[in-house]
Design a protein around this motif. Structure first.
Motif, PDB file in Angstrom:
ATOM      1  N   GLY A 156      28.299  49.970  17.721  1.00 39.70           N
ATOM      2  CA  GLY A 156      27.286  49.369  17.261  1.00 39.70           C
ATOM      3  C   GLY A 156      26.398  50.264  16.906  1.00 39.70           C
ATOM      4  O   GLY A 156      26.472  51.504  16.836  1.00 39.70           O
ATOM      5  N   TYR A 157      25.131  49.970  16.115  1.00 36.61           N
ATOM      6  CA  TYR A 157      23.956  50.893  15.668  1.00 36.61           C
ATOM      7  C   TYR A 157      22.896  50.347  16.617  1.00 36.61           C
ATOM      8  O   TYR A 157      22.478  49.189  16.627  1.00 36.61           O
ATOM      9  CB  TYR A 157      23.909  50.681  14.354  1.00 36.61           C
ATOM     10  N   ARG A 158      22.266  51.436  17.278  1.00 40.21           N
ATOM     11  CA  ARG A 158      20.844  51.062  17.927  1.00 40.21           C
ATOM     12  C   ARG A 158      20.126  52.567  17.895  1.00 40.21           C
ATOM     13  O   ARG A 158      20.472  53.496  18.469  1.00 40.21           O
ATOM     14  CB  ARG A 158      21.037  50.711  19.354  1.00 40.21           C
ATOM     15  N   TYR A 159      19.103  52.594  17.371  1.00 35.10           N
ATOM     16  CA  TYR A 159      18.162  53.706  17.226  1.00 35.10           C
ATOM     17  C   TYR A 159      17.985  54.009  18.844  1.00 35.10           C
ATOM     18  O   TYR A 159      17.287  53.407  19.142  1.00 35.10           O
ATOM     19  CB  TYR A 159      17.122  53.541  16.204  1.00 35.10           C
ATOM     20  N   ALA A 160      17.667  55.355  19.170  1.00 35.55           N
ATOM     21  CA  ALA A 160      17.171  55.720  20.285  1.00 35.55           C
ATOM     22  C   ALA A 160      16.442  57.188  20.135  1.00 35.55           C
ATOM     23  O   ALA A 160      17.308  57.923  19.498  1.00 35.55           O
ATOM     24  CB  ALA A 160      17.938  55.487  21.476  1.00 35.55           C
ATOM     25  N   GLU A 161      15.458  57.435  20.864  1.00 36.12           N
ATOM     26  CA  GLU A 161      14.842  58.787  20.856  1.00 36.12           C
ATOM     27  C   GLU A 161      15.048  59.310  22.359  1.00 36.12           C
ATOM     28  O   GLU A 161      14.358  59.023  23.201  1.00 36.12           O
ATOM     29  CB  GLU A 161      13.358  58.910  20.745  1.00 36.12           C
ATOM     30  N   ASN A 162      16.029  60.191  22.783  1.00 36.02           N
ATOM     31  CA  ASN A 162      16.460  60.916  23.949  1.00 36.02           C
ATOM     32  C   ASN A 162      15.491  62.081  24.152  1.00 36.02           C
ATOM     33  O   ASN A 162      15.854  62.861  23.442  1.00 36.02           O
ATOM     34  CB  ASN A 162      17.904  61.101  23.786  1.00 36.02           C
ATOM     35  N   THR A 163      14.848  61.993  24.996  1.00 34.14           N
ATOM     36  CA  THR A 163      14.059  63.379  25.406  1.00 34.14           C
ATOM     37  C   THR A 163      14.890  64.323  26.537  1.00 34.14           C
ATOM     38  O   THR A 163      14.307  65.139  27.062  1.00 34.14           O
ATOM     39  CB  THR A 163      12.750  62.897  26.042  1.00 34.14           C
ATOM     40  N   GLY A 164      15.956  63.605  26.948  1.00 33.49           N
ATOM     41  CA  GLY A 164      16.641  64.488  27.742  1.00 33.49           C
ATOM     42  C   GLY A 164      17.991  64.830  27.352  1.00 33.49           C
ATOM     43  O   GLY A 164      17.940  65.217  26.158  1.00 33.49           O
TER      44      GLY A 164
END
Length: 130
Positions: free
Chosen positions: A43-51
């Motif tokens: 699937g596609y799901r936008y995420a911003e990972n700060t780790g």
């Protein structure tokens, strides 16, 4: 081992970096809702990972960036100074360098890494091209 063989597979770094930047730019532009690409698999799901991987160490992006840079340097030194490395392993390590550089770029310029591949058969993390 001659210098030419030490660079075998290095062409993967710019190619992978371009693909990584293009994919992340597309993902950031299309940061809308999640969608299924291959039912039950991807699937596609936008995420911003700060780790780092799996969002561990979230919120300490500068430390993760420094560790990423050190790993890139370490792998690069191994590629240049290491003895005989099988070609497939050498290519894989160049891809590790490219992935590290792509994610380091995100951390330095945006403060997070863009992730968007959601493997639906395991519900624990979202990934990117790197």
């Amino acid at each position: 081992m001659d210098i030419k063989s030490k660079f075998r597979g290095a062409w993967l770094v710019p190619v992978a970096l371009v693909l990584d930047r293009l994919a992340k730019a597309w993902a950031a532009k299309d940061a809308g809702g999640a969608r299924v690409l291959i039912p039950g698999i991807l699937g596609y799901r936008y995420a911003e990972n700060t780790g780092a991987a799996f969002s561990i160490f979230s919120g300490i992006t500068s430390i993760v960036a420094v560790l990423t840079a050190l790993l890139i340097v370490g792998v690069s030194l191994y590629l240049f100074l290491g003895k005989e490395i099988p070609v497939s392993a050498r290519y894989g390590l160049w891809l590790v360098v490219a992935g590290g550089l792509g994610n380091l770029y995100d951390r330095v310029f945006f403060g997070y890494v863009v992730d968007f591949f959601d493997f639906l058969f395991v519900r624990f993390a979202i990934f990117n091209v790197a």
